[in-house]
Design a protein around this motif. Structure first.
Motif, PDB file in Angstrom:
ATOM      1  N   HIS A   1       3.808   0.507   2.825  1.00 19.99           N
ATOM      2  CA  HIS A   1       3.674  -0.624   3.744  1.00 19.99           C
ATOM      3  C   HIS A   1       3.346  -1.893   2.954  1.00 19.99           C
ATOM      4  O   HIS A   1       2.524  -1.844   2.048  1.00 19.99           O
ATOM      5  N   HIS A   2       3.971  -2.988   3.330  1.00 21.10           N
ATOM      6  CA  HIS A   2       3.608  -4.294   2.789  1.00 21.10           C
ATOM      7  C   HIS A   2       2.287  -4.706   3.429  1.00 21.10           C
ATOM      8  O   HIS A   2       1.932  -4.224   4.501  1.00 21.10           O
TER       9      HIS A   2
ATOM     10  N   LEU B   1       6.793  -1.759   7.315  1.00 21.22           N
ATOM     11  CA  LEU B   1       7.086  -0.492   6.655  1.00 21.22           C
ATOM     12  C   LEU B   1       8.279  -0.679   5.730  1.00 21.22           C
ATOM     13  O   LEU B   1       9.349  -1.095   6.172  1.00 21.22           O
ATOM     14  N   LEU B   2       8.088  -0.374   4.452  1.00 23.77           N
ATOM     15  CA  LEU B   2       9.186  -0.461   3.496  1.00 23.77           C
ATOM     16  C   LEU B   2       9.953   0.854   3.393  1.00 23.77           C
ATOM     17  O   LEU B   2      11.124   0.860   3.065  1.00 23.77           O
TER      18      LEU B   2
ATOM     19  N   ARG C   1       0.852  -1.188   0.000  1.00 25.08           N
ATOM     20  CA  ARG C   1       0.000   0.000   0.000  1.00 25.08           C
ATOM     21  C   ARG C   1       0.892   1.245   0.000  1.00 25.08           C
ATOM     22  O   ARG C   1       1.779   1.379   0.843  1.00 25.08           O
ATOM     23  N   ILE C   2       0.643   2.116  -0.942  1.00 26.99           N
ATOM     24  CA  ILE C   2       1.348   3.394  -1.035  1.00 26.99           C
ATOM     25  C   ILE C   2       0.342   4.468  -0.659  1.00 26.99           C
ATOM     26  O   ILE C   2      -0.701   4.595  -1.279  1.00 26.99           O
ATOM     27  N   GLN C   3       0.659   5.233   0.372  1.00 32.66           N
ATOM     28  CA  GLN C   3      -0.284   6.246   0.850  1.00 32.66           C
ATOM     29  C   GLN C   3       0.369   7.628   0.795  1.00 32.66           C
ATOM     30  O   GLN C   3       1.490   7.810   1.241  1.00 32.66           O
ATOM     31  N   LEU C   4      -0.363   8.567   0.237  1.00 35.86           N
ATOM     32  CA  LEU C   4       0.094   9.950   0.162  1.00 35.86           C
ATOM     33  C   LEU C   4      -0.176  10.624   1.504  1.00 35.86           C
ATOM     34  O   LEU C   4      -1.312  10.715   1.943  1.00 35.86           O
TER      35      LEU C   4
ATOM     36  N   LEU D   1      10.789   1.332  -5.157  1.00 39.13           N
ATOM     37  CA  LEU D   1      11.187   0.791  -3.852  1.00 39.13           C
ATOM     38  C   LEU D   1      10.553  -0.579  -3.641  1.00 39.13           C
ATOM     39  O   LEU D   1      11.219  -1.533  -3.228  1.00 39.13           O
ATOM     40  N   ILE D   2       9.268  -0.695  -3.946  1.00 41.45           N
ATOM     41  CA  ILE D   2       8.578  -1.977  -3.801  1.00 41.45           C
ATOM     42  C   ILE D   2       9.207  -3.019  -4.712  1.00 41.45           C
ATOM     43  O   ILE D   2       9.513  -4.140  -4.276  1.00 41.45           O
TER      44      ILE D   2
END
Length: 67
Positions: A32-33, A38-39, A16-19, A51-52
């Motif tokens: 976050h995976h 936390l990545l 999940r990519i959150q702005l 990054l992922i």
């Protein structure tokens, strides 16, 4: 009464990519995976996806080893 909506988010390869901040600012996107790990934080959506892509295999191996 003001209605607040949740921050925008995207999914990429089970993460999940959150702005959280203004786009193109340091740490604007948090990654976050799905396991909750936390990545990291990135300044752009493209950087978050990169990054992922770079970390997902290693993270999956670590999670499998810990299980």
């Amino acid at each position: 009464m003001a209605h607040s909506s949740p921050p925008p988010c995207w999914l990429h390869r089970g993460c999940r990519i959150q702005l959280l901040g203004y786009p193109r600012c340091e740490g604007a996107y948090v990654v976050h995976h799905s396991s909750g790990v936390l990545l990291g934080r990135c300044s752009s959506l493209a950087a978050a996806r990169l990054l992922i892509d770079e970390q997902i295999l290693l993270l999956r191996q670590r999670l499998a080893a810990a299980a």
